[in-house]
Structure formats: C-alpha cells, structure tokens
Write a protein that holds these residues in place. Structure first.
Motif, PDB file in Angstrom:
ATOM      1  N   GLU A   8       0.836  -1.214   0.000  1.00  0.00           N
ATOM      2  CA  GLU A   8       0.000   0.000   0.000  1.00  0.00           C
ATOM      3  C   GLU A   8       0.866   1.257   0.000  1.00  0.00           C
ATOM      4  O   GLU A   8       0.592   2.198  -0.739  1.00  0.00           O
ATOM      5  CB  GLU A   8      -0.913   0.015   1.234  1.00  0.00           C
ATOM      6  N   ARG A   9       1.896   1.281   0.832  1.00  0.00           N
ATOM      7  CA  ARG A   9       2.793   2.441   0.876  1.00  0.00           C
ATOM      8  C   ARG A   9       3.514   2.632  -0.446  1.00  0.00           C
ATOM      9  O   ARG A   9       3.663   3.751  -0.929  1.00  0.00           O
ATOM     10  CB  ARG A   9       3.810   2.287   2.008  1.00  0.00           C
ATOM     11  N   TRP A  12       1.002   4.041  -2.879  1.00  0.00           N
ATOM     12  CA  TRP A  12       0.658   5.418  -2.523  1.00  0.00           C
ATOM     13  C   TRP A  12       1.749   6.373  -3.006  1.00  0.00           C
ATOM     14  O   TRP A  12       1.467   7.434  -3.549  1.00  0.00           O
ATOM     15  CB  TRP A  12       0.464   5.545  -1.018  1.00  0.00           C
ATOM     16  N   ARG A  13       2.996   5.988  -2.808  1.00  0.00           N
ATOM     17  CA  ARG A  13       4.112   6.827  -3.263  1.00  0.00           C
ATOM     18  C   ARG A  13       4.176   6.922  -4.783  1.00  0.00           C
ATOM     19  O   ARG A  13       4.750   7.858  -5.312  1.00  0.00           O
ATOM     20  CB  ARG A  13       5.440   6.296  -2.714  1.00  0.00           C
ATOM     21  N   VAL A  17      -3.863   7.179  -5.494  1.00  0.00           N
ATOM     22  CA  VAL A  17      -4.583   7.842  -4.408  1.00  0.00           C
ATOM     23  C   VAL A  17      -6.004   7.316  -4.247  1.00  0.00           C
ATOM     24  O   VAL A  17      -6.603   7.495  -3.189  1.00  0.00           O
ATOM     25  CB  VAL A  17      -4.592   9.376  -4.614  1.00  0.00           C
ATOM     26  N   PRO A  19      -8.547   4.727  -3.251  1.00  0.00           N
ATOM     27  CA  PRO A  19      -8.434   3.538  -2.388  1.00  0.00           C
ATOM     28  C   PRO A  19      -8.838   2.232  -3.063  1.00  0.00           C
ATOM     29  O   PRO A  19      -8.178   1.209  -2.881  1.00  0.00           O
ATOM     30  CB  PRO A  19      -9.362   3.844  -1.213  1.00  0.00           C
ATOM     31  N   ARG A  22      -6.121   1.254  -5.569  1.00  0.00           N
ATOM     32  CA  ARG A  22      -4.916   0.855  -4.842  1.00  0.00           C
ATOM     33  C   ARG A  22      -5.086  -0.544  -4.240  1.00  0.00           C
ATOM     34  O   ARG A  22      -4.187  -1.377  -4.301  1.00  0.00           O
ATOM     35  CB  ARG A  22      -4.596   1.882  -3.761  1.00  0.00           C
TER      36      ARG A  22
END
Length: 144
Positions: A8-9, A12-13, A17, A19, A22
């Motif tokens: 997830e991280r 996100w990076r 964005v 959800p 992702r």
C-alpha cells in the motif's frame, strides 16, 4: 508492518490515491507473488506453475501501468477553459492508445519468447494472464 501495508505504501508513493484502485492493484501484486512462489516451489515437478506466475506478473504489470496512466492523465476536476472536456479527452485518448499498443507489443513479445524459446505451456500462460480478470473483480467485490 505487514506485506499488505508495505505494498500500500509503495503504491501510494507511486500516485495511487484512489483507495479502491490501490486495493485492487495491491491484491493483484500479492496474488502474483504467491502464484510465482508456488510455481517456483513446484518447479522440480512441473514448470507450468512457474510460467503461470510469470504471466500473472505480466498481467499485474499491464494493469499497474494502465491504472497509473489513467490516474495521472485524468484531472480531478475539468479546467474552466475546457468545460466540455474535449481537450483533456483528446490527450487521454492519444496517450492511452499509444500506451496500450506498446504494452500489447511487449506482452506479445514475452509470450512469444516463452512459447517458442522455453516451450512454456499455453494453458499455464493463459491462466497467469487471466489473473487480473479474476482478482480485480473479486478484490473490488469484497472490499471493506
């Protein structure tokens, strides 16, 4: 930190964005990694699992690049000067068409090499390439 949080991280990076998108991408990558790991563990007996895992990663890469481009190309709100969205749609269509054909060429090249050079099983490759078709709807259906 669990593997889910790490993925997830990472996403996100990279600009994921939304959800739901992702989560679907995360689940597809984790499934592909598990599929590949099981295929590698079964390699002494059969290579079909490994080829299905490789094709699954190729499918995940295709979805990842498509989703990343769409999030980048589509604005959150239409600019005031482009009220009907014609200019934005033109840019998105051209970019999406070019990227889709490039991904299709790369995928076709890898599948050809796997089939001709390494005598991979067509059924294993088809099973791996269809991972996205299975995992993404399931991921979105069972979303919390």
């Amino acid at each position: 930190m669990s593997i889910f949080e790490r993925v997830e991280r990472f996403l996100w990076r990279r600009g994921f964005v939304q959800p739901a998108l992702r989560a679907a991408t995360r689940d597809l990558f984790i499934f592909s990694a598990i599929f590949f790991g099981l295929g590698a563990a079964l390699l002494p007996w059969t290579s079909d699992g490994l080829w299905a895992g490789v094709a699954s990663f190729l499918s995940a890469w295709n979805f990842y690049t498509l989703a990343r481009f769409i999030q980048y190309a589509m604005p959150a709100a239409m600019p005031e000067a482009d009220r009907r969205g014609a200019a934005t749609a033109r840019v998105v269509k051209k970019g999406l068409l070019l990227r889709t054909y490039l991904r299709l060429f790369i995928t076709g090249f890898f599948v050809y090499v796997a089939l001709v050079q390494f005598q991979a099983s067509p059924a294993a490759l088809a099973a791996g390439l269809s991972a996205a078709v299975t995992i993404i709807p399931l991921s979105l259906f069972f979303r919390r």
